[in-house]
Each structure stands twice: as structure tokens, then as C-alpha cells.
Enzyme design. Structure first.
Site, PDB file in Angstrom:
ATOM      1  N   CYS A  96       0.826  -1.212   0.000  1.00 54.49           N
ATOM      2  CA  CYS A  96       0.000   0.000   0.000  1.00 54.49           C
ATOM      3  C   CYS A  96       0.862   1.264   0.000  1.00 54.49           C
ATOM      4  O   CYS A  96       1.566   1.551   0.979  1.00 54.49           O
ATOM      5  CB  CYS A  96      -0.907  -0.047   1.230  1.00 54.49           C
ATOM      6  SG  CYS A  96      -1.770   1.473   1.609  1.00 54.49           S
TER       7      CYS A  96
ATOM      8  N   CYS B 168       0.064   3.753   2.766  1.00 55.93           N
ATOM      9  CA  CYS B 168       0.580   3.234   4.038  1.00 55.93           C
ATOM     10  C   CYS B 168       2.053   3.576   4.200  1.00 55.93           C
ATOM     11  O   CYS B 168       2.501   3.959   5.285  1.00 55.93           O
ATOM     12  CB  CYS B 168       0.408   1.718   4.114  1.00 55.93           C
ATOM     13  SG  CYS B 168      -1.294   1.146   4.061  1.00 55.93           S
TER      14      CYS B 168
END
Length: 144
Positions: free
Chosen positions: A57, A60
Site C-alpha cells: 500500500c 501506508c
């Protein structure tokens, strides 16, 4: 004499940096199993910022340094648990995590609040300050 003073200052600076690294390593940790989560998050006496993320991600990855800075600013008054949703899917599902990144603030084993998606550092600080003040007034939040 100034050489001696400089070497003492360098030693003090190194000691300070090492102590900050030690605090950071104790306050930011990865959760590897449910036992870890129970022991380090649910039983913690301090508030814990729980960061549900995925290694693939991109948001993230962008959020992680922001969270580390905020946790380090707290000087040990708050911890951060990192949980990879692909490794601990059941734990993520038990907390209804459907979006990554998702950050939860937990205290005394209870979820106090959550924030989803990539957020600016100042918004995270304000959110944490509000949540701690309203839900855990006995805890300290250091506002930068």
C-alpha cells in the site's frame, strides 16, 4: 582543554541519540501474533496508536514516517503497534478494518477512535490530542 570539552559534548550527543533510538524501539513495535496484540496493545497502560497497513500500500508507506515522528514526539507517553493486514487478517477483520491505512487509538483494551486513509501530520496530531483529552484525560499527549 577545548578538545576535551568537544569530545565530552560529542559523547553526550551520541548518548542522547542512542537513548532516543532506544525509546523509539520500545514505543514502536510490530505485532506478529494475537498473543503479542493482547500483551502489548490491549494490556498497555499507555495509549497505543494501532496502525493497520499493508506492505503493498503506497499511502501506508507515506503515512508511516508521519506516525513515527508523532510517536517519537510523545517521548514514551504513547506507543505505536504496526499490524500488517495480510499477516494478521483475522485481527484486522475483528476490528472491522476494511481500508488501509487505518489507525486506531486504543487505551485500557478499548478502541477510542479511528482514522482512515492518508492524513497530514497536523490533522493526525489534532485528532490524537482531541481523542486523548476526551477519552483518556489521565494520559499525556505532547502537542508539537
Amino acid at each position: 582543554m577545548s578538545l576535551n570539552r568537544n569530545s565530552i559534548q560529542i559523547k553526550l550527543l551520541k548518548s542522547l541519540l542512542n537513548s532516543r533510538k532506544a525509546i523509539a524501539s520500545r514505543t514502536i513495535f510490530d505485532v506478529s501474533n494475537l498473543g503479542d496484540f493482547e500483551k502489548k496493545v490491549r494490556r498497555s497502560k499507555r495509549p497505543v496508536l494501532v496502525n493497520f497497513y499493508a506492505s503493498w500500500c503506497t499511502p501506508c508507506k507515506a503515512l508511516m514516517p508521519r506516525l513515527k515522528n508523532i510517536i517519537n514526539e510523545q517521548r514514551g507517553h504513547m506507543e505505536m503497534a504496526r499490524i500488517d493486514v495480510d499477516e494478521l487478517t483475522d485481527l484486522a477483520l475483528s476490528y472491522d478494518v476494511v481500508t488501509v491505512p487505518s489507525i486506531l487509538i486504543m487505551h485500557n483494551g478499548q478502541e477510542l477512535n479511528r482514522l482512515e486513509g492518508l492524513q497530514p501530520s497536523e490533522q493526525i496530531r489534532n485528532w490524537l490530542a482531541t481523542v486523548i483529552k476526551e477519552n483518556a484525560p489521565d494520559c499525556i499527549f505532547v502537542k508539537k
